[in-house]
Design a protein around this motif. Structure first.
Motif, PDB file in Angstrom:
ATOM      1  N   ILE A  20       0.843  -1.208   0.000  1.00 25.52           N
ATOM      2  CA  ILE A  20       0.000   0.000   0.000  1.00 25.52           C
ATOM      3  C   ILE A  20       0.877   1.258   0.000  1.00 25.52           C
ATOM      4  O   ILE A  20       0.643   2.203  -0.767  1.00 25.52           O
ATOM      5  CB  ILE A  20      -0.958  -0.021   1.218  1.00 25.52           C
ATOM      6  N   VAL A  21       1.914   1.270   0.847  1.00 22.05           N
ATOM      7  CA  VAL A  21       2.812   2.436   0.905  1.00 22.05           C
ATOM      8  C   VAL A  21       3.495   2.638  -0.452  1.00 22.05           C
ATOM      9  O   VAL A  21       3.612   3.768  -0.949  1.00 22.05           O
ATOM     10  CB  VAL A  21       3.878   2.260   2.014  1.00 22.05           C
ATOM     11  N   GLU A  24       1.244   4.235  -2.837  1.00 26.83           N
ATOM     12  CA  GLU A  24       0.951   5.634  -2.501  1.00 26.83           C
ATOM     13  C   GLU A  24       2.122   6.567  -2.808  1.00 26.83           C
ATOM     14  O   GLU A  24       1.930   7.774  -2.923  1.00 26.83           O
ATOM     15  CB  GLU A  24       0.614   5.735  -1.002  1.00 26.83           C
ATOM     16  N   THR A  25       3.331   6.007  -2.893  1.00 26.77           N
ATOM     17  CA  THR A  25       4.492   6.901  -2.972  1.00 26.77           C
ATOM     18  C   THR A  25       5.292   6.823  -4.275  1.00 26.77           C
ATOM     19  O   THR A  25       6.090   7.720  -4.550  1.00 26.77           O
ATOM     20  CB  THR A  25       5.463   6.622  -1.799  1.00 26.77           C
ATOM     21  N   ALA A 207      -7.019   1.746   2.988  1.00 24.25           N
ATOM     22  CA  ALA A 207      -6.959   1.393   1.552  1.00 24.25           C
ATOM     23  C   ALA A 207      -8.153   0.533   1.135  1.00 24.25           C
ATOM     24  O   ALA A 207      -8.290   0.200  -0.053  1.00 24.25           O
ATOM     25  CB  ALA A 207      -5.654   0.656   1.261  1.00 24.25           C
TER      26      ALA A 207
END
Ligand code: SF4
Length: 318
Positions: A20-21, A24-25, A207
């Motif tokens: 997920i991170v 997102e990045t 999420a």
């Protein structure tokens, strides 16, 4: 510089949060997702990976180790060398007949080795996960698709004292390494190093990604079922909820035992340390798991002891 961000996924909460991170990045086109199928997973492994793919809009490459060549070499060795070591002909023939690949990575690894991995010889992590994933990541550089690969690893220092110690900075031990240079263009990145378990579940909630349903079925970790590092309570949970996995391991013990010089092999150490090898086995461990806390056998599996090496660098052995 072209960088590929490669996220190792296990279906557990930590690697899920790491995925997920990453989403997102980092730009989507720079991301790759990969998982190592040990062959000893719960049957929901592929379903959950498929769910992650659909929900997150990603593709996950699944790797499986193959030991056909190693088993063939061992078979030749048994047939040509065991007699010289005093092994009876009947035992040589029995082992040679058992040295046949099944196509299941975990089982074939154990057939090749003639034993199951253990806390002190945790070769499962190395052969079923670490080596495969490292090779997969370096291949991006070798093919000229990237100049560098960041290996995103869902490990947390909160998981165990052993992991905290392993990731401590050698100069300032109170600091921990979020980023490592591996070499040959490969780097390790641990974006959730200081997260708590609840942070991982919270990342899933935000999420909209359901955590692996095994967490709500009494499992404290997901992945191998069982893991060689499973504690007493976990063995009991598995035997109650997923008895077919106990049956499978019992069958595997027979197969691995046939391929070994000692004619027996047990998945876990025995609650009775003095028991003869052919009296050991997962059934006995399941019976032991039903005994009360504080009982005579309580200390055997050292359930409060940190696993010495349950530390897949990729964070895939929860
Ligand atoms: S989860 Fe456990 S049994 Fe599976 S590879 Fe990792 S250490 Fe080995």
């Amino acid at each position: 510089m072209t960088i590929i961000h490669c996220v190792s996924v296990s279906t557990g909460k930590d690697s899920g949060a790491t995925a997920i991170v990453a989403l997102e990045t980092e730009p989507r086109e720079s991301l790759r997702f990969v998982s190592a199928d040990t062959g000893n997973e719960h049957e929901n492994y592929h379903d959950y990976l498929g769910y992650m793919e659909r929900h997150l809009g990603i593709k996950i490459d699944v790797l499986r180790a193959n030991f056909d060549r190693e088993i063939a070499k061992k078979r030749t060795y048994v047939l040509t060398h065991w007699a010289g070591k005093g092994v009876p002909q009947a035992d040589i023939e029995r082992a040679a007949a058992a040295l046949v690949p099944t196509g299941n990575p975990f089982l074939d690894l154990c057939i090749w080795k003639g034993k199951f991995p253990s806390r002190t010889a945790q070769f499962c992590t190395q052969y079923l996960k670490t080596e495969l994933l490292t090779e997969y990541q370096l291949a991006f550089i070798e093919r000229g698709e990237a100049e560098a690969v960041w290996s995103w690893q869902g490990v947390r220092i909160d998981e165990s004292a052993a992991r905290r110690k392993r990731l401590a900075c050698p100069v300032h031990p109170s600091f921990h390494r979020t980023f490592d240079v591996v070499g040959a263009g490969l780097f390790n990145y641990r974006p959730i190093l200081r997260w708590k378990a609840e942070d991982c579940f919270e990342a899933h909630r935000i999420a909209g990604l359901e955590p692996n349903p095994l967490y709500s079925q009494g499992m404290t970790r997901v992945g191998c079922m069982p893991c060689i590092n499973a504690g007493k309570d976990e063995v009991l949970e598995i035997s109650k909820r997923f008895p077919h996995h106990i049956e499978r391991i019992e069958y595997w013990e027979l197969m691995v035992g046939q391929a070994s010089k000692r004619q027996a092999s047990s998945f876990f150490p025995d609650p009775d340390r003095d028991a003869h090898l052919d009296k050991r086995g997962i059934r006995k461990v399941v019976e032991w798991s039903k005994t009360k806390r504080g009982g005579q056998l309580m200390d055997w599996i050292r359930i409060h002891e940190e696993p010495k090496a349950c530390s897949s660098a990729y964070g895939l052995c929860e």
